[in-house]
Design a protein around this motif. Structure first.
Motif, PDB file in Angstrom:
ATOM      1  N   ALA A 186       0.991  -1.265  -0.016  1.00  0.00           N
ATOM      2  CA  ALA A 186      -0.272  -0.219  -0.130  1.00  0.00           C
ATOM      3  C   ALA A 186       0.623   1.455   0.216  1.00  0.00           C
ATOM      4  N   GLN A 225       2.470   1.857  -3.409  1.00  0.00           N
ATOM      5  CA  GLN A 225       1.726   2.503  -4.054  1.00  0.00           C
ATOM      6  C   GLN A 225       1.230   4.086  -3.887  1.00  0.00           C
ATOM      7  N   MET A 226       0.662   3.956  -3.049  1.00  0.00           N
ATOM      8  CA  MET A 226       0.820   5.048  -2.947  1.00  0.00           C
ATOM      9  C   MET A 226       2.005   6.386  -3.417  1.00  0.00           C
ATOM     10  N   ARG A 234       1.570   6.837  -7.063  1.00  0.00           N
ATOM     11  CA  ARG A 234       0.082   7.789  -7.098  1.00  0.00           C
ATOM     12  C   ARG A 234       0.623   8.871  -6.750  1.00  0.00           C
ATOM     13  N   VAL A 235       0.636   9.044  -5.612  1.00  0.00           N
ATOM     14  CA  VAL A 235       1.243  10.621  -5.956  1.00  0.00           C
ATOM     15  C   VAL A 235       1.990  11.414  -6.600  1.00  0.00           C
ATOM     16  N   LEU A 277      -0.476  16.820  -4.927  1.00  0.00           N
ATOM     17  CA  LEU A 277       0.829  17.748  -3.910  1.00  0.00           C
ATOM     18  C   LEU A 277       1.776  18.665  -4.777  1.00  0.00           C
ATOM     19  N   VAL A 286       5.326  15.122   3.037  1.00  0.00           N
ATOM     20  CA  VAL A 286       3.506  13.929   3.077  1.00  0.00           C
ATOM     21  C   VAL A 286       4.058  13.048   3.212  1.00  0.00           C
ATOM     22  N   LEU A 287       4.587  12.926   2.340  1.00  0.00           N
ATOM     23  CA  LEU A 287       4.867  11.110   2.040  1.00  0.00           C
ATOM     24  C   LEU A 287       5.338  10.075   2.999  1.00  0.00           C
ATOM     25  N   ILE A 330       3.241   9.979   5.919  1.00  0.00           N
ATOM     26  CA  ILE A 330       2.158   9.093   6.605  1.00  0.00           C
ATOM     27  C   ILE A 330       3.167   7.847   6.116  1.00  0.00           C
ATOM     28  N   ALA A 336      -2.475  12.206  -0.274  1.00  0.00           N
ATOM     29  CA  ALA A 336      -1.837  11.275  -0.565  1.00  0.00           C
ATOM     30  C   ALA A 336      -2.838  10.376  -0.009  1.00  0.00           C
ATOM     31  N   LEU A 337      -3.874  10.309   0.680  1.00  0.00           N
ATOM     32  CA  LEU A 337      -4.636   8.774   1.497  1.00  0.00           C
ATOM     33  C   LEU A 337      -5.291   8.300   0.583  1.00  0.00           C
ATOM     34  N   GLN A 354      -6.200   9.084  -3.079  1.00  0.00           N
ATOM     35  CA  GLN A 354      -4.698   8.608  -3.912  1.00  0.00           C
ATOM     36  C   GLN A 354      -4.283   7.372  -4.292  1.00  0.00           C
ATOM     37  N   MET A 355      -3.987   7.357  -2.683  1.00  0.00           N
ATOM     38  CA  MET A 355      -3.347   5.891  -2.646  1.00  0.00           C
ATOM     39  C   MET A 355      -4.475   4.681  -2.027  1.00  0.00           C
ATOM     40  N   GLU A 366      -6.832   5.586  -4.407  1.00  0.00           N
ATOM     41  CA  GLU A 366      -7.258   5.032  -5.399  1.00  0.00           C
ATOM     42  C   GLU A 366      -6.401   3.959  -6.383  1.00  0.00           C
TER      43      GLU A 366
END
Lengths: 219, 219
Positions: free
Chosen positions: A175, A178-179, A182-183, A195, A203-204, A207, B175-176, B178-179, B181
Motif C-alpha cells: 500500500a 503504491q501510494m 500514485r502521488v 501535491l 507528506v509521504l 505517512i 495522499a490518502l 490517491q493511495m 485509488e
DNA sequence: AACTTTATCAACACTGTGTCGAGTAAGTCA
DNA sequence: TGACTTACTCGACACAGTGTTGATAAAGTT
C-alpha cells in the motif's frame, strides 16, 4: 550442428537488433527523438512516423531498428528503471547502516528524484503500462523489488521493537509503495488534486513514519 | 427572437443526443454492449465496430447515437461516479454522526464496494483517463470531492484534539485518497504486487487511522 | 397527402501500422 | 578485382480503425 542458432552478435532484449555499424547512430537518434517528443506530448500522440522523421529516416527504415513504437519506449524505460534500481540499492544501504527513520526519508528522497528527473519518461511508462503487457511486467518487477525491501525493513523494525505490530508487513509495504507511485505520478502530471512538488516528500514521509511506527491509540 | 436555440428536447451532456423514439433502445444496447465487452477485454481492444455489431447496427449508425467510443465509456463512467458520489454522501453522514473511526472504516468500505461492484468500468475509467481530457476532468472532480471531505474530517478531528497536528490536512487527504485509488486499482486489475481483495480494507484502514490519529514517536 | 423528423447504411476519405521486395553501398575474401 | 555477403534504405502495398457524406426508408405530424 544444433537446429537453429541465430548467430547474430547479441540478440538483445526487447527484440531490437544489436547493430555495430553506423546504424548505431540511427538507433540513438530514434531514442533521443522519442525522449524529446515525450517532453512535448503524450505517447499516444506520437507516431512511428514522428520518430522516423525525427531520426532522419523513413518509416520502413524505423522498423529495421525497432519492431514498434512501444519497443522504443520500453528501451527508454529500461534505463530509467535501472537507474532507479541503483537508488534502491543505495537507500537500502543507508537504511541498514544508521537510523532507519533518517534512512527512510533518504530513500524516499532518492526515489523521488530518480523519477522526477525523468518526468516525461515516467509519465510515458504509466501510459504504456495500460496497453502493453511487457511494460506491465517490467513495472511489476520494479514494484516487487521495492515492496520486498520495504517489507524487510518493517519486519526488522518490528523485531527490534521499534515499530508496533499491525497488518502484515508485506501488505503495508504494498500500500505504501503504491501510494508513492500514485502521488508522485499525480504531481508529475500536475493533476487536479495533487501535491506541490516541494510538499510531496514531507507528506509521504509523515505517512510512512506513522504507518510504520505509529499506533492509532483509542480516542 | 433569440439567434439560435437548438430546440431539441434535452441537448444532453457528453455530446450524445437525447432520443425519445425507439432509438432509445439502441442507445441502451450500445451501453450494455460496452459494459459487457469491458468485462472481457480492455477498452483499447474494443472498436466502434464491436460496439455497433453488439448493438445490432452498422458502424455509421453507431455515430448517430454517440460521437465516439470514448463518449460511450464516459456515459458509463458518469453513472458509476454518480453512484460513488452517493456513497460519499452516506459516508459523510455516518462520519458526522457517531464515532469518526467507525465512520471512517464504513466510508472506505462503501467506497471500495462501489467500485469493486463495477470492476470492469473502473478499469476502463483508468485507461481512458490516460488519453481523454474529459475523462481526466471527470475523475479529477471525483477525487477533489473526496479530498475536500477527508480534509474537513481531519481538521475537525485535530480541532477537537482527537488527532495530533502534522502536515496540512488537505495534503494528507490527497495522499490518502490517491493511495486508495491506486491500491484498489491494483487489486481490481490483479497486478503483480497487489493486495488480496479481502485484505484491502484492513490495510487501508490501518494506514488511514495511523496517518490521521497516530504519531511516530521518537525511537 | 405533403412534410418533417428519426433512423439506417453503403461508400468514401483519411490516419496509422506493419510487411515485402527491390534496391544501394560498403565490407570480405578468393 | 570481381563475386558474394551483410547492413541498411525506402517505395508501394495491405490492413485495421476512425469519422463523414449522401442517399434512402420508415414513422410521425399537420
Amino acid at each position: 550442428m544444433p537446429a537453429v542458432a541465430k548467430p547474430s552478435p547479441a540478440a538483445n532484449a526487447r527484440g531490437r537488433r544489436a547493430t555495430r555499424a553506423s546504424g548505431d547512430d540511427r538507433e540513438r537518434a530514434i531514442l533521443e527523438t522519442a525522449e524529446q517528443l515525450l517532453e512535448e506530448r503524450p505517447l499516444s500522440e506520437i507516431s512511428v512516423d514522428d520518430l522516423a522523421k525525427g531520426a532522419g529516416i523513413s518509416r520502413p527504415t524505423f522498423y529495421f531498428y525497432f519492431p514498434s513504437k512501444d519497443a522504443v519506449v520500453l528501451t527508454i524505460i529500461d534505463r530509467l528503471v535501472a537507474a532507479a534500481a541503483g537508488s534502491r540499492e543505495q537507500a537500502l544501504k543507508t537504511l541498514a547502516a544508521g537510523d532507519p527513520r533518517a534512512g527512510l526519508r533518504q530513500g524516499l528522497e532518492d526515489l523521488y528524484s530518480a523519477f522526477s528527473s525523468r518526468r516525461a519518461v515516467t509519465l510515458a511508462a504509466a501510459e504504456l503500462r495500460m496497453t502493453n503487457p511487457e511494460a506491465r511486467a517490467l513495472w511489476a518487477e520494479v514494484m516487487e523489488g521495492w515492496v520486498a525491501d520495504v517489507a524487510l525493513v518493517i519486519e526488522a523494525e518490528r523485531a527490534r521493537g521499534a515499530a508496533p505490530p499491525g497488518e502484515p508487513a508485506r501488505d503495508l509495504a504494498i500500500a505504501l509503495v503504491q501510494m508513492n507511485e500514485r502521488v508522485q505520478y499525480a504531481t508529475f502530471a500536475d493533476e487536479s488534486p495533487s501535491l506541490e512538488q516541494d510538499r510531496v516528500l514531507d507528506v509521504l514521509v509523515e505517512i510512512w513514519l506513522r504507518a510504520i511506527y505509529g499506533t492509532a491509540e483509542p480516542n
